[in-house]
Design a protein around this motif. Structure first.
Motif, PDB file in Angstrom:
ATOM      1  N   THR A  85       0.816  -1.221   0.000  1.00 27.05           N
ATOM      2  CA  THR A  85       0.000   0.000   0.000  1.00 27.05           C
ATOM      3  C   THR A  85       0.852   1.274   0.000  1.00 27.05           C
ATOM      4  OG1 THR A  85      -0.175   0.056   2.413  1.00 27.05           O
ATOM      5  CG2 THR A  85      -1.885  -1.171   1.209  1.00 27.05           C
ATOM      6  N   SER A  86       2.159   1.129  -0.080  1.00 24.84           N
ATOM      7  CA  SER A  86       3.063   2.274  -0.109  1.00 24.84           C
ATOM      8  C   SER A  86       2.847   3.072  -1.391  1.00 24.84           C
ATOM      9  CB  SER A  86       4.509   1.784  -0.043  1.00 24.84           C
ATOM     10  OG  SER A  86       5.408   2.814  -0.358  1.00 24.84           O
ATOM     11  N   VAL A  87       3.118   4.373  -1.334  1.00 22.57           N
ATOM     12  CA  VAL A  87       3.009   5.194  -2.542  1.00 22.57           C
ATOM     13  C   VAL A  87       4.054   4.811  -3.582  1.00 22.57           C
ATOM     14  CG1 VAL A  87       1.956   7.171  -1.380  1.00 22.57           C
ATOM     15  CG2 VAL A  87       4.442   7.058  -1.608  1.00 22.57           C
ATOM     16  N   ALA A  88       5.076   4.097  -3.167  1.00 23.76           N
ATOM     17  CA  ALA A  88       6.095   3.643  -4.112  1.00 23.76           C
ATOM     18  C   ALA A  88       5.542   2.594  -5.073  1.00 23.76           C
ATOM     19  CB  ALA A  88       7.284   3.071  -3.354  1.00 23.76           C
ATOM     20  N   ASN A  89       4.504   1.882  -4.649  1.00 20.36           N
ATOM     21  CA  ASN A  89       3.888   0.843  -5.472  1.00 20.36           C
ATOM     22  C   ASN A  89       2.994   1.504  -6.522  1.00 20.36           C
ATOM     23  OD1 ASN A  89       2.345  -1.296  -6.520  1.00 20.36           O
ATOM     24  ND2 ASN A  89       2.547  -2.428  -4.608  1.00 20.36           N
ATOM     25  N   PRO A  90       3.213   1.206  -7.804  1.00 19.23           N
ATOM     26  CA  PRO A  90       2.406   1.850  -8.845  1.00 19.23           C
ATOM     27  C   PRO A  90       0.926   1.474  -8.797  1.00 19.23           C
ATOM     28  CG  PRO A  90       3.829   0.171  -9.790  1.00 19.23           C
ATOM     29  CD  PRO A  90       4.213   0.314  -8.355  1.00 19.23           C
ATOM     30  N   LYS A  91       0.575   0.408  -8.063  1.00 19.57           N
ATOM     31  CA  LYS A  91      -0.836   0.020  -7.936  1.00 19.57           C
ATOM     32  C   LYS A  91      -1.587   0.920  -6.958  1.00 19.57           C
ATOM     33  CE  LYS A  91       0.248  -4.733  -9.077  1.00 19.57           C
ATOM     34  NZ  LYS A  91       0.455  -6.074  -8.562  1.00 19.57           N
ATOM     35  N   THR A  92      -0.847   1.680  -6.141  1.00 19.99           N
ATOM     36  CA  THR A  92      -1.462   2.620  -5.208  1.00 19.99           C
ATOM     37  C   THR A  92      -1.782   3.904  -5.965  1.00 19.99           C
ATOM     38  OG1 THR A  92      -0.167   1.717  -3.375  1.00 19.99           O
ATOM     39  CG2 THR A  92      -1.131   3.891  -3.052  1.00 19.99           C
ATOM     40  N   ALA A  93      -3.056   4.283  -5.960  1.00 20.42           N
ATOM     41  CA  ALA A  93      -3.480   5.481  -6.688  1.00 20.42           C
ATOM     42  C   ALA A  93      -3.025   6.748  -5.963  1.00 20.42           C
ATOM     43  CB  ALA A  93      -4.998   5.480  -6.840  1.00 20.42           C
ATOM     44  N   LEU A  94      -2.571   7.717  -6.746  1.00 17.73           N
ATOM     45  CA  LEU A  94      -2.168   9.015  -6.216  1.00 17.73           C
ATOM     46  C   LEU A  94      -2.998  10.103  -6.894  1.00 17.73           C
ATOM     47  CD1 LEU A  94       1.738   8.712  -6.343  1.00 17.73           C
ATOM     48  CD2 LEU A  94       0.231   8.244  -4.419  1.00 17.73           C
ATOM     49  N   ALA A  95      -3.439  11.088  -6.131  1.00 19.72           N
ATOM     50  CA  ALA A  95      -4.190  12.202  -6.706  1.00 19.72           C
ATOM     51  C   ALA A  95      -3.275  13.082  -7.552  1.00 19.72           C
ATOM     52  CB  ALA A  95      -4.844  13.025  -5.609  1.00 19.72           C
ATOM     53  N   ASN A  96      -1.997  13.131  -7.180  1.00 16.72           N
ATOM     54  CA  ASN A  96      -1.017  13.932  -7.893  1.00 16.72           C
ATOM     55  C   ASN A  96       0.292  13.151  -7.892  1.00 16.72           C
ATOM     56  OD1 ASN A  96       1.207  15.845  -8.289  1.00 16.72           O
ATOM     57  ND2 ASN A  96      -0.331  17.445  -8.068  1.00 16.72           N
ATOM     58  N   PRO A  97       1.000  13.066  -9.021  1.00 15.85           N
ATOM     59  CA  PRO A  97       2.258  12.300  -9.064  1.00 15.85           C
ATOM     60  C   PRO A  97       3.306  12.764  -8.052  1.00 15.85           C
ATOM     61  CG  PRO A  97       1.620  12.991 -11.273  1.00 15.85           C
ATOM     62  CD  PRO A  97       0.664  13.631 -10.330  1.00 15.85           C
ATOM     63  N   ASN A  98       3.247  14.037  -7.659  1.00 14.23           N
ATOM     64  CA  ASN A  98       4.232  14.555  -6.698  1.00 14.23           C
ATOM     65  C   ASN A  98       4.013  14.055  -5.281  1.00 14.23           C
ATOM     66  OD1 ASN A  98       5.976  16.096  -8.374  1.00 14.23           O
ATOM     67  ND2 ASN A  98       4.336  17.604  -8.593  1.00 14.23           N
ATOM     68  N   GLN A  99       2.889  13.379  -5.026  1.00 18.65           N
ATOM     69  CA  GLN A  99       2.672  12.771  -3.709  1.00 18.65           C
ATOM     70  C   GLN A  99       3.714  11.687  -3.441  1.00 18.65           C
ATOM     71  OE1 GLN A  99      -1.534  11.746  -4.242  1.00 18.65           O
ATOM     72  NE2 GLN A  99      -1.954  12.999  -2.427  1.00 18.65           N
ATOM     73  N   LEU A 100       4.313  11.190  -4.495  1.00 16.18           N
ATOM     74  CA  LEU A 100       5.383  10.198  -4.359  1.00 16.18           C
ATOM     75  C   LEU A 100       6.511  10.720  -3.467  1.00 16.18           C
ATOM     76  CD1 LEU A 100       6.756   7.531  -5.306  1.00 16.18           C
ATOM     77  CD2 LEU A 100       7.565   8.796  -7.293  1.00 16.18           C
ATOM     78  N   PHE A 101       6.763  12.030  -3.498  1.00 18.04           N
ATOM     79  CA  PHE A 101       7.889  12.608  -2.764  1.00 18.04           C
ATOM     80  C   PHE A 101       7.517  13.121  -1.383  1.00 18.04           C
ATOM     81  CE2 PHE A 101       8.182  13.550  -7.335  1.00 18.04           C
ATOM     82  CZ  PHE A 101       9.131  12.587  -7.641  1.00 18.04           C
ATOM     83  N   ALA A 102       6.247  13.195  -1.078  1.00 18.19           N
ATOM     84  CA  ALA A 102       5.808  13.758   0.201  1.00 18.19           C
ATOM     85  C   ALA A 102       5.492  12.700   1.246  1.00 18.19           C
ATOM     86  CB  ALA A 102       4.582  14.639  -0.003  1.00 18.19           C
ATOM     87  N   SER A 103       5.066  11.543   0.826  1.00 19.85           N
ATOM     88  CA  SER A 103       4.537  10.549   1.752  1.00 19.85           C
ATOM     89  C   SER A 103       5.557  10.020   2.754  1.00 19.85           C
ATOM     90  CB  SER A 103       3.937   9.380   0.967  1.00 19.85           C
ATOM     91  OG  SER A 103       3.455   8.416   1.852  1.00 19.85           O
ATOM     92  N   GLY A 104       6.687   9.564   2.306  1.00 20.79           N
ATOM     93  CA  GLY A 104       7.649   8.949   3.211  1.00 20.79           C
ATOM     94  C   GLY A 104       8.838   9.816   3.513  1.00 20.79           C
ATOM     95  N   SER A 105       8.691  11.105   3.356  1.00 21.21           N
ATOM     96  CA  SER A 105       9.837  11.992   3.515  1.00 21.21           C
ATOM     97  C   SER A 105      10.225  12.168   4.976  1.00 21.21           C
ATOM     98  CB  SER A 105       9.517  13.344   2.897  1.00 21.21           C
ATOM     99  OG  SER A 105       9.317  13.189   1.524  1.00 21.21           O
ATOM    100  N   PHE A 106      11.503  12.302   5.189  1.00 21.42           N
ATOM    101  CA  PHE A 106      12.097  12.506   6.510  1.00 21.42           C
ATOM    102  C   PHE A 106      12.720  13.898   6.465  1.00 21.42           C
ATOM    103  CE2 PHE A 106      16.051  11.249   9.124  1.00 21.42           C
ATOM    104  CZ  PHE A 106      15.473  11.640  10.299  1.00 21.42           C
ATOM    105  N   HIS A 107      11.918  14.923   6.690  1.00 21.42           N
ATOM    106  CA  HIS A 107      12.297  16.292   6.389  1.00 21.42           C
ATOM    107  C   HIS A 107      13.105  16.996   7.471  1.00 21.42           C
ATOM    108  CE1 HIS A 107       9.026  17.584   8.997  1.00 21.42           C
ATOM    109  NE2 HIS A 107       8.282  16.671   8.408  1.00 21.42           N
ATOM    110  N   GLY A 108      13.167  16.469   8.657  1.00 16.90           N
ATOM    111  CA  GLY A 108      13.975  17.065   9.711  1.00 16.90           C
ATOM    112  C   GLY A 108      13.471  18.409  10.214  1.00 16.90           C
ATOM    113  N   GLY A 109      12.185  18.678  10.046  1.00 15.63           N
ATOM    114  CA  GLY A 109      11.596  19.916  10.549  1.00 15.63           C
ATOM    115  C   GLY A 109      11.387  20.991   9.514  1.00 15.63           C
ATOM    116  N   VAL A 110      11.916  20.799   8.313  1.00 13.06           N
ATOM    117  CA  VAL A 110      11.829  21.817   7.272  1.00 13.06           C
ATOM    118  C   VAL A 110      10.384  22.168   6.938  1.00 13.06           C
ATOM    119  CG1 VAL A 110      12.336  22.297   4.833  1.00 13.06           C
ATOM    120  CG2 VAL A 110      14.061  21.243   6.287  1.00 13.06           C
TER     121      VAL A 110
END
Length: 155
Positions: A85-110
């Motif tokens: 069910t991860s966004v990395a799996n192409p079978k998981t639907a995304l509303a926007n392709p850029n959600q690929l970069f937001a879901s599992g990000s480890f941003h460190g507070g940014v």
């Protein structure tokens, strides 16, 4: 941030484009955002090293050691590869392709801080140097007081 230059910004943008294309063609794509990390390649630039030393004054920014970032990013990679069910799996639907970069990000507070990282770099450097210089400023002030007291005959 484009503080590392236009070539770096373009390379990151191309990396995102390739990830979106690969996912659209059915590949599992793990492309997560890592936090600011004090790697040798970043801190060899003195300005970045000084700014990184002052960043802790801007909560919730945190600059991570390479070992910490590496461990967390590997855990996120394993999650992306093994979780259907991860966004990395192409079978998981995304509303926007850029959600690929937001879901599992480890941003460190940014993404939670009131300040953009580009707007506090100079302030971070000043805070770092004020912390480093504080003992010398106090010593010079003490000597100034001592000489002033001697000069005016107080002591």
């Amino acid at each position: 941030s484009v503080a590392q230059g236009p070539n770096y910004a373009m390379a990151k943008r191309m990396q995102h484009w390739r990830a979106i294309i690969a996912r659209s063609k059915g590949s599992i794509v793990s492309s997560n955002v890592a936090p600011s990390t004090s790697t040798a390649s970043v801190t060899q630039n003195r300005t970045f090293a000084w700014a990184y030393e002052g960043m802790p004054y801007f909560t919730p920014y945190e600059i991570f050691a390479p070992e910490t970032s590496k461990s967390v990013m590997i855990a996120i990679l394993f999650h992306d590869i093994n979780n259907p069910t991860s966004v990395a799996n192409p079978k998981t639907a995304l509303a926007n392709p850029n959600q690929l970069f937001a879901s599992g990000s480890f941003h460190g507070g940014v993404w939670r801080c009131a300040y953009e990282i580009d707007s506090i770099g100079e302030c971070s450097v000043i805070l770092y140097f004020s912390r480093v210089a504080a003992p010398y400023v106090l010593a010079a002030g003490g000597l100034g007081l001592a000489f002033g007291a001697k000069y005016f005959g107080i002591v």
